[in-house]
Enzyme design. Structure first.
Site, mmCIF file in Angstrom:
data_model
loop_
_atom_site.group_PDB
_atom_site.id
_atom_site.type_symbol
_atom_site.label_atom_id
_atom_site.label_comp_id
_atom_site.label_asym_id
_atom_site.label_seq_id
_atom_site.Cartn_x
_atom_site.Cartn_y
_atom_site.Cartn_z
ATOM 1 N N ASN A 141 -2.708 -20.531 4.129
ATOM 2 C CA ASN A 141 -1.923 -19.305 4.266
ATOM 3 C C ASN A 141 -1.001 -19.233 3.050
ATOM 4 O O ASN A 141 0.019 -19.906 3.005
ATOM 5 C CB ASN A 141 -1.099 -19.338 5.558
ATOM 6 C CG ASN A 141 -0.156 -18.154 5.661
ATOM 7 O OD1 ASN A 141 -0.229 -17.236 4.857
ATOM 8 N ND2 ASN A 141 0.731 -18.184 6.638
ATOM 9 N N HIS A 169 -3.885 -10.717 7.987
ATOM 10 C CA HIS A 169 -3.508 -11.527 6.833
ATOM 11 C C HIS A 169 -4.753 -11.972 6.068
ATOM 12 O O HIS A 169 -5.794 -12.213 6.670
ATOM 13 C CB HIS A 169 -2.809 -12.778 7.364
ATOM 14 C CG HIS A 169 -1.497 -13.055 6.716
ATOM 15 N ND1 HIS A 169 -0.628 -12.083 6.313
ATOM 16 C CD2 HIS A 169 -0.898 -14.244 6.419
ATOM 17 C CE1 HIS A 169 0.450 -12.651 5.817
ATOM 18 N NE2 HIS A 169 0.314 -13.958 5.868
ATOM 19 N N TRP A 181 0.947 -17.004 1.946
ATOM 20 C CA TRP A 181 2.093 -16.087 1.923
ATOM 21 C C TRP A 181 3.318 -16.566 2.703
ATOM 22 O O TRP A 181 4.365 -15.967 2.613
ATOM 23 C CB TRP A 181 1.678 -14.726 2.491
ATOM 24 C CG TRP A 181 0.384 -14.227 1.938
ATOM 25 C CD1 TRP A 181 -0.683 -13.790 2.635
ATOM 26 C CD2 TRP A 181 0.026 -14.116 0.571
ATOM 27 N NE1 TRP A 181 -1.692 -13.415 1.795
ATOM 28 C CE2 TRP A 181 -1.277 -13.609 0.514
ATOM 29 C CE3 TRP A 181 0.669 -14.419 -0.633
ATOM 30 C CZ2 TRP A 181 -1.948 -13.365 -0.671
ATOM 31 C CZ3 TRP A 181 0.001 -14.176 -1.822
ATOM 32 C CH2 TRP A 181 -1.284 -13.662 -1.830
ATOM 33 N N CYS A 224 -6.851 0.156 1.104
ATOM 34 C CA CYS A 224 -6.447 -1.186 1.550
ATOM 35 C C CYS A 224 -7.517 -2.216 1.220
ATOM 36 O O CYS A 224 -7.222 -3.390 0.990
ATOM 37 C CB CYS A 224 -6.118 -1.184 3.037
ATOM 38 S SG CYS A 224 -7.496 -0.718 4.089
ATOM 39 N N GLN A 254 0.826 -1.204 0.000
ATOM 40 C CA GLN A 254 0.000 0.000 0.000
ATOM 41 C C GLN A 254 0.860 1.254 0.000
ATOM 42 O O GLN A 254 1.911 1.311 0.623
ATOM 43 C CB GLN A 254 -0.930 0.013 1.215
ATOM 44 C CG GLN A 254 -1.969 1.127 1.159
ATOM 45 C CD GLN A 254 -2.992 0.994 2.280
ATOM 46 O OE1 GLN A 254 -2.946 0.047 3.046
ATOM 47 N NE2 GLN A 254 -3.901 1.939 2.375
#
Length: 700
Positions: A286, A262, A288, A105, A99
């Protein structure tokens, strides 16, 4: 008139498939391939004239031309920002989305979720784009906008400050697909600042064309687990997250290895038998990192030894990195929010999914005619657009012993972000659902009246009226017929909207409206039937030629109305008088004879009576909402679209219709109906006109 013609043309194009993903509408008629080829042939880089690199593209207030936040901004192409810019490297990942100085966001979270599904990502971000091969400074993206897919073209000049991208950027600084996607989305919404503030579900929908719902997991509905299972069966995108209370909380890891702030995805929901009881389990991904849940039902938890070995093997066989199971009760305890984006049938290419049935309907609220406000305004609420929902088939499986028809209703207000720079913002919107009484069952040509809503409560309604782009709710009702009424909270708020209904089983949806009808009084009289008193009056008014022109008629009617205390009027305009003469001038003389004047006089007396009776507040005038009832009294039934046109044409800026405009409207309608009937003797509902005939009737 131009707006009506544009809508008709658009409806015809949509019927031919324009607006589908394969035939996306070219935003502002900009053709990506043609523009790129022009630039390549000329050896130039594209500069977008429709979204130029100037201060107004940034914003209008906080990011306006004179804001301190926009000082020192330079627009640069990626080739000027780094030595080796790339459009996308090794697929899209979360690290591509960081961002910047913009409060979007919500949009970035939706983009992050988009990267979890390569097939859907490729619909929005065509991947055969680069800064090397056939580079011309032009890129294109596709967004869903209110029922149709739109292709948006942008140049690659991006706002920078001190050599760094001002808004979204990749972590390593050399990948630009996310920054260009954000620019294209800013373009379609008017400017970058228009993207400030929103809900992730809004981005979900514009990237997929789906319908997005969300649940606060601290207050889950009792059937949430079943909702999740059905959503997965239908190929929906499911995301969950843990709220953060401060910036320091972002990316913070809980003691059981869950990451706050997250975007996780939900990929499975199963019930297993463990120690003699059923356990609800949720599979989370998840995407990431390596951080995985360490609580109950994690990969190494002894609980797996309590279930059937074959079941354990099926559930624990790894398909994706970062996936883990947890109990549904732990899921509700640790996560804050669940978002479900239910995809449209055309998005899902696999036949393994059970697909939703989808219906979309477009409509609008217009000040003075169809913008009636909510139930707090009983005198005007019934004027809102109305839609019939016919539920015929119950769901295949019951939830908690409850049978019925499951459906989602999403009401979206169109183009409101784009209007922020004009000082407009989101309306407060909602809807109600009413059960159709038995006596009206099967009828789609009756717009329900004020009395119906005074005596019938809503069977269901949106949870709230709220100033978001979309209000969405899930319902379960018995088979039957229902009326859906969308509205703004307050009356007289102009706006366009679309309603989407996703249903488990096929259902029927359509607008409910009055059919066009004209019950006109026929006058079968001869001059011999006219009494002597009226003959003497006519002779006195008509003069030597024994006929009355439009100018003479204006003088006569002004004198008559001047004596009336119950109708406020400055008399009739010459335009209205000419229209009245045209309606009754059977011999083409441009004047009225005795019989013609007698018929007109009778009509005017009838019009006066209607106007007086409809004017319940005795103001001497009529407001636009009273006009609908007045037209019915005069013998006309009209659908909402025509009422909108009539109010726009005949009401003043205070929504008042004076007697002159009231009469002009009735005379104009009667003339048009008579012309149409004369040209359509077989009552087919259609006529053919050449250009000269069309123009002659149009200038009447």
């Amino acid at each position: 008139m131009a707006g009506i013609a544009a809508k008709l043309a658009k409806d015809r194009e949509a019927a031919e498939g324009l607006g589908s993903h394969d035939r996306a509408i070219k935003y502002l008629n900009q053709d990506y391939e043609a523009l790129r080829n022009e630039c390549l042939e000329a050896g130039t880089l594209f500069q977008d004239p429709s979204f130029p690199a100037i201060p107004s593209a940034l914003g209008f207030k906080e990011l306006g031309p004179y804001s301190s936040k926009t000082r020192g901004i330079e627009w640069k192409r990626p080739t000027e920002i780094c030595a080796d810019p790339q459009f996308i490297i090794g697929g899209a990942t979360r690290t591509d989305i960081c961002q910047g100085a913009l409060g979007d966001c919500w949009l970035l979270a939706a983009i992050a979720s988009l990267t979890l599904n390569e097939e859907i990502l490729a619909r929005v971000v065509p991947l055969n784009q680069s800064f090397q091969e056939n580079y011309a400074g032009i890129f294109h993206f596709q967004f869903w906008q209110y029922g149709e897919w739109v292709e948006v073209v942008v140049d690659d000049r991006l706002p920078t400050k001190d050599g760094e991208l001002l808004f979204v950027h990749s972590a390593e600084g050399s990948e630009f697909w996310s920054a260009l996607l954000e620019k294209a989305y800013a373009k379609i919404n008017g400017c970058y600042e228009a993207l400030s503030g929103g809900a992730t579900t809004e981005g979900f929908e514009d990237f997929t064309g789906g319908i997005a719902e969300w649940y606060e997991l601290k207050k889950p509905p009792p059937n949430l687990f079943k909702i999740i299972q059905k959503a997965l069966q239908k190929g929906s995108l499911l995301g969950c997250s843990i709220d953060i209370t401060s910036a320091a909380d972002s990316e913070a890891i809980t003691f059981q290895k869950l990451v706050k702030g997250h975007a996780y995805s939900v990929t499975g929901a199963e019930e297993v038998e463990s120690n003699g009881s059923l356990q609800k389990l949720i599979r989370i991904r998840n995407p990431w990192g390596e951080v995985e849940w360490t609580g109950r039902w994690n990969d190494n938890c002894p609980s797996w030894n309590t279930i059937d070995p074959e079941e354990r093997e099926r559930l624990t066989r790894r398909h994706e990195d970062g996936e883990f199971w947890m109990s549904f009760s732990d899921f509700l305890r640790h996560y804050s929010r669940l978002e479900i984006c239910n995809l449209t049938p055309d998005t899902l290419t696999s036949d393994t999914y059970k697909k939703w049935k989808l219906t979309k309907m477009d409509g609008n609220w217009r000040r003075g005619s169809t913008a009636g406000g909510c139930r707090n305004y009983p005198n005007t609420f019934w004027m809102n657009p109305q839609y019939l929902i016919k539920l015929e088939e119950e769901d295949e499986d019951e939830e908690d012993g409850e049978s019925g028809c499951t459906f989602l209703v999403g009401l979206i207000q169109k183009h409101r972000r784009r209007q922020r720079k004009m000082g407009e913002d989101m309306h407060t919107i909602g809807f109600g659902i009413y059960e159709v009484p038995e006596e009206l069952s099967g009828q789609t040509n009756i717009h329900l009246s004020k009395n119906f809503f005074l005596t019938n409560r809503a069977r269901e309604r949106s949870d709230t009226f709220i100033n978001l782009r979309e209000v969405l709710n899930r319902f379960k009702l018995p088979p039957g017929e229902y009326i859906l009424v969308p509205s703004t909270f307050e009356p007289n708020k102009d706006g366009d909207f679309c309603i989407r209904v996703f249903s488990e089983k096929k259902a029927d949806y359509q607008a409910v409206d009055d059919e066009i009808e004209a019950n006109l009084e026929e006058f079968d009289i001869s001059e011999d039937d006219i009494d002597d008193g009226f003959r003497r009056l006519f002779a006195q008014l008509a003069g030597e030629d024994a006929e009355i022109s439009a100018f003479e008629l204006q003088t006569i009617l002004r004198r008559v109305l001047a004596k009336r205390q119950d109708i406020k009027s400055d008399g009739f305009s010459i335009e209205t008088c000419k229209i009245m003469v045209d309606m009754l001038d059977s011999d083409g003389s441009g004047k009225l004879g005795l019989k013609e004047f007698y018929i007109l006089w009778t009509k005017i007396q009838k019009y006066q009576k209607i106007y007086r009776e409809i004017d319940v507040d005795r103001s001497g005038t009529m407001n636009s909402y009273e006009m609908r009832k007045a037209l019915e009294e005069a013998g006309f039934k009209m659908p909402c679209q025509l009422h909108q046109v009539i109010v726009a044409r005949f009401a003043d800026d205070q929504l008042i219709i004076d007697f002159d405009n009231f009469v002009r409207c009735l005379v104009r309608l009667e003339t048009l109906f008579k012309i149409f009937k004369q040209l359509d003797p077989e009552n087919t509902g259609t006529i053919e006109l050449d250009l000269i005939s069309w123009l002659c009737f149009s200038v009447l």
